[in-house]
Write a protein that holds these residues in place. Structure first.
Motif, PDB file in Angstrom:
ATOM      1  N   HIS A   1      -6.438  12.666   7.033  1.00 40.11           N
ATOM      2  CA  HIS A   1      -6.867  14.029   6.737  1.00 40.11           C
ATOM      3  C   HIS A   1      -8.212  14.056   6.017  1.00 40.11           C
ATOM      4  O   HIS A   1      -8.608  15.092   5.465  1.00 40.11           O
ATOM      5  CB  HIS A   1      -5.790  14.742   5.924  1.00 40.11           C
ATOM      6  CG  HIS A   1      -4.520  14.946   6.702  1.00 40.11           C
ATOM      7  ND1 HIS A   1      -4.278  16.069   7.468  1.00 40.11           N
ATOM      8  CD2 HIS A   1      -3.438  14.140   6.870  1.00 40.11           C
ATOM      9  CE1 HIS A   1      -3.093  15.960   8.058  1.00 40.11           C
ATOM     10  NE2 HIS A   1      -2.568  14.806   7.704  1.00 40.11           N
ATOM     11  N   HIS A   2      -8.892  12.926   5.989  1.00 37.90           N
ATOM     12  CA  HIS A   2     -10.235  12.800   5.455  1.00 37.90           C
ATOM     13  C   HIS A   2     -10.777  11.463   5.969  1.00 37.90           C
ATOM     14  O   HIS A   2     -10.129  10.801   6.792  1.00 37.90           O
ATOM     15  CB  HIS A   2     -10.235  12.844   3.923  1.00 37.90           C
ATOM     16  CG  HIS A   2      -9.294  11.858   3.288  1.00 37.90           C
ATOM     17  ND1 HIS A   2      -9.432  10.489   3.407  1.00 37.90           N
ATOM     18  CD2 HIS A   2      -8.181  12.053   2.529  1.00 37.90           C
ATOM     19  CE1 HIS A   2      -8.471   9.880   2.755  1.00 37.90           C
ATOM     20  NE2 HIS A   2      -7.681  10.793   2.221  1.00 37.90           N
ATOM     21  N   SER A   3     -11.955  11.056   5.493  1.00 40.29           N
ATOM     22  CA  SER A   3     -12.532   9.782   5.935  1.00 40.29           C
ATOM     23  C   SER A   3     -12.798   8.829   4.775  1.00 40.29           C
ATOM     24  O   SER A   3     -13.554   7.877   4.923  1.00 40.29           O
ATOM     25  CB  SER A   3     -13.832  10.027   6.721  1.00 40.29           C
ATOM     26  OG  SER A   3     -13.569  10.704   7.933  1.00 40.29           O
TER      27      SER A   3
ATOM     28  N   PRO B   1       1.345   7.290   7.545  1.00 36.84           N
ATOM     29  CA  PRO B   1       1.661   6.137   8.413  1.00 36.84           C
ATOM     30  C   PRO B   1       2.296   6.571   9.728  1.00 36.84           C
ATOM     31  O   PRO B   1       3.229   7.375   9.746  1.00 36.84           O
ATOM     32  CB  PRO B   1       2.639   5.322   7.566  1.00 36.84           C
ATOM     33  CG  PRO B   1       2.350   5.722   6.151  1.00 36.84           C
ATOM     34  CD  PRO B   1       1.990   7.176   6.213  1.00 36.84           C
ATOM     35  N   ARG B   2       1.761   6.031  10.812  1.00 38.71           N
ATOM     36  CA  ARG B   2       2.317   6.240  12.156  1.00 38.71           C
ATOM     37  C   ARG B   2       2.168   4.926  12.921  1.00 38.71           C
ATOM     38  O   ARG B   2       1.523   4.867  13.972  1.00 38.71           O
ATOM     39  CB  ARG B   2       1.574   7.366  12.886  1.00 38.71           C
ATOM     40  CG  ARG B   2       1.831   8.763  12.340  1.00 38.71           C
ATOM     41  CD  ARG B   2       3.244   9.230  12.670  1.00 38.71           C
ATOM     42  NE  ARG B   2       3.456  10.624  12.318  1.00 38.71           N
ATOM     43  CZ  ARG B   2       3.899  11.039  11.135  1.00 38.71           C
ATOM     44  NH1 ARG B   2       4.162  10.150  10.194  1.00 38.71           N
ATOM     45  NH2 ARG B   2       4.069  12.309  10.881  1.00 38.71           N
TER      46      ARG B   2
ATOM     47  N   SER C   1      -0.297   7.230   1.429  1.00 38.01           N
ATOM     48  CA  SER C   1       0.788   8.201   1.552  1.00 38.01           C
ATOM     49  C   SER C   1       0.203   9.520   2.030  1.00 38.01           C
ATOM     50  O   SER C   1      -1.020   9.718   1.979  1.00 38.01           O
ATOM     51  CB  SER C   1       1.479   8.402   0.203  1.00 38.01           C
ATOM     52  OG  SER C   1       0.619   9.104  -0.686  1.00 38.01           O
ATOM     53  N   PRO C   2       1.042  10.451   2.471  1.00 31.79           N
ATOM     54  CA  PRO C   2       0.505  11.778   2.792  1.00 31.79           C
ATOM     55  C   PRO C   2      -0.242  12.415   1.628  1.00 31.79           C
ATOM     56  O   PRO C   2      -1.225  13.138   1.835  1.00 31.79           O
ATOM     57  CB  PRO C   2       1.771  12.569   3.159  1.00 31.79           C
ATOM     58  CG  PRO C   2       2.713  11.534   3.686  1.00 31.79           C
ATOM     59  CD  PRO C   2       2.455  10.319   2.840  1.00 31.79           C
ATOM     60  N   ALA C   3       0.185  12.118   0.392  1.00 31.98           N
ATOM     61  CA  ALA C   3      -0.485  12.703  -0.777  1.00 31.98           C
ATOM     62  C   ALA C   3      -1.910  12.194  -0.935  1.00 31.98           C
ATOM     63  O   ALA C   3      -2.766  12.901  -1.490  1.00 31.98           O
ATOM     64  CB  ALA C   3       0.320  12.399  -2.040  1.00 31.98           C
TER      65      ALA C   3
ATOM     66  N   LEU D   1       0.828  -1.205   0.000  1.00 29.63           N
ATOM     67  CA  LEU D   1       0.000   0.000   0.000  1.00 29.63           C
ATOM     68  C   LEU D   1       0.864   1.258   0.000  1.00 29.63           C
ATOM     69  O   LEU D   1       0.599   2.211  -0.744  1.00 29.63           O
ATOM     70  CB  LEU D   1      -0.910   0.008   1.228  1.00 29.63           C
ATOM     71  CG  LEU D   1      -2.084  -0.975   1.234  1.00 29.63           C
ATOM     72  CD1 LEU D   1      -2.711  -1.039   2.626  1.00 29.63           C
ATOM     73  CD2 LEU D   1      -3.128  -0.584   0.199  1.00 29.63           C
ATOM     74  N   GLU D   2       1.911   1.253   0.820  1.00 27.42           N
ATOM     75  CA  GLU D   2       2.762   2.434   0.938  1.00 27.42           C
ATOM     76  C   GLU D   2       3.718   2.559  -0.248  1.00 27.42           C
ATOM     77  O   GLU D   2       3.881   3.650  -0.817  1.00 27.42           O
ATOM     78  CB  GLU D   2       3.531   2.375   2.253  1.00 27.42           C
ATOM     79  CG  GLU D   2       2.628   2.448   3.472  1.00 27.42           C
ATOM     80  CD  GLU D   2       3.387   2.278   4.784  1.00 27.42           C
ATOM     81  OE1 GLU D   2       4.635   2.401   4.779  1.00 27.42           O
ATOM     82  OE2 GLU D   2       2.744   2.011   5.807  1.00 27.42           O
TER      83      GLU D   2
END
Length: 379
Positions: free
Chosen positions: A74-76, A53-54, A46-48, A39-40
């Protein structure tokens, strides 16, 4: 005993695959390092794309003893436990809902464990340590959400933090009740439903369609590329691209082929539709579907009946075909109650969400009970 040390990882590649996978059971392919790393590495997560990921890990000295996939969102999108209304209400009131903390498998509404621990690690102590991480994040994040957890995991988390809000949902799953083969499965049904399913299967064959199951190394690059074209069609019909790209699926084929099952529909020996499933030691997970043709009952055949046959042939006990669909009831998929957990940092929003979840839980439980009456099995 050596103290548990919490480390946050910015990417799956920060921990060796062997160390991560040593903690994962054989029936949960979505928790495998290969799946999360694909996935990454493919850029799907990704942030984009709004997923940061944390990942949370627990260590005893140099030994990795606990892993939990974790993201800042940053969204759902891509979660399948919808909290858009919570976000909208909070932001209308002047709050900030995003970013939030999320423990889940991206784009994958499949129930399963979200925390994997080494033998001998106290699950309560481990969750206490992890809770300090997401509670400490509350100054920067509005909330923490753990999606599609197993029932035993829900109970343990709530023992650690009784204030966690539980939210229910329903999916439909097939369970082998000792049917033996597909005819045995049909024999357990009422005559009406048995005839209806046989009619659906004949209709697919009468349209000239044949079904083929390809597992593992038998899924060649050409078959995978065709599947991806079909997968994209499903999303393009809704005016957007899929969450996942071809590179992601190619990485799965390269790193975990034993977990893949491709169901291919062919017309005049040419592939025209495809379903890609993942499988563990006891469960088949139906995930991704698409078709280049409009054909009566093809979806039922490719996405449900082929999976049931595969489970019966391979000795898999459970078939989880994905989200939604009351039409699955008539085809032998029973309702299963699912639970997600939520921590809301601000008590004002938390109180409102708690009232919402309480009412929703009553409705979902009542729906689940009513849905069981729609199963087609003889009593």
């Amino acid at each position: 005993m050596t103290q548990l040390v919490l480390q946050e990882l910015p990417a799956m590649e920060a921990v060796p695959a062997a160390a991560w996978n040593a903690l994962i059971g054989d029936d949960h392919p979505f928790l495998r390092h290969e799946f999360l790393h694909a996935l990454e590495a493919s850029g799907s997560v990704s942030p984009a794309t709004g997923w940061v990921p944390r990942h949370l890990t627990l260590w005893q000295g140099e030994a990795l003893v606990g892993v939990m996939p974790h993201y800042h969102k940053h969204h759902s999108f891509g979660e399948y436990v919808f909290d858009w209304n919570w976000a909208d209400a909070w932001e209308r009131a002047g709050g900030r809902y995003y970013p939030k903390g999320l423990t889940a498998i991206p784009y994958t509404p499949a129930p399963g464990p979200r925390l994997a621990l080494a033998d001998g690690i106290d699950p309560l102590a481990a969750r206490e340590r992890l809770a300090t991480a997401w509670e400490g994040e509350a100054a920067g994040l509005s909330s923490w959400h753990l999606l599609f957890a197993e029932a035993a995991e829900v109970a343990t988390w709530q023992a650690v933090r009784p204030g966690l809000l539980a939210r229910h949902g329903v999916q439909f799953q097939w369970h082998d009740a000792g049917y033996g083969d597909f005819d045995g499965f049909l024999a357990a049904m009422t005559s009406k439903r048995r005839k209806a399913i046989r009619r659906e299967r004949r209709l697919v064959a009468d349209q000239g369609l044949t079904l083929h199951r390809l597992a593992g190394e038998a899924i060649d690059p050409v078959a995978l590329a065709h599947f991806f074209r079909c997968y994209e069609i499903t999303y393009l019909e809704r005016g957007r691209h899929g969450y996942l790209n071809l590179d992601f699926f190619q990485r799965l084929r390269a790193t975990m082929p034993e977990s893949l099952l491709l169901v291919q529909a062919r017309l005049d020996d040419k592939p025209v539709a495809a379903v890609l499933c993942l499988q563990g030691t006891r469960t088949l997970y139906g995930r991704y579907w698409g078709s280049e043709v409009m054909a009566d009952c093809l979806h039922f055949e490719a996405c449900y009946y082929q999976g049931i046959e595969h489970c019966l042939e391979r000795g898999l006990a459970v078939f989880d075909p994905g989200t939604q669909g009351e039409h699955k009831l008539a085809r032998g998929f029973a309702p299963r109650l699912l639970t997600s957990l939520h921590h809301i940092a601000d008590p004002r929003l938390g109180d409102a969400v708690a009232r919402f979840c309480e009412g929703e839980r009553r409705q979902v439980r009542a729906y689940c009970t009513a849905a069981e009456q729609g199963l087609p099995f003889r009593t």
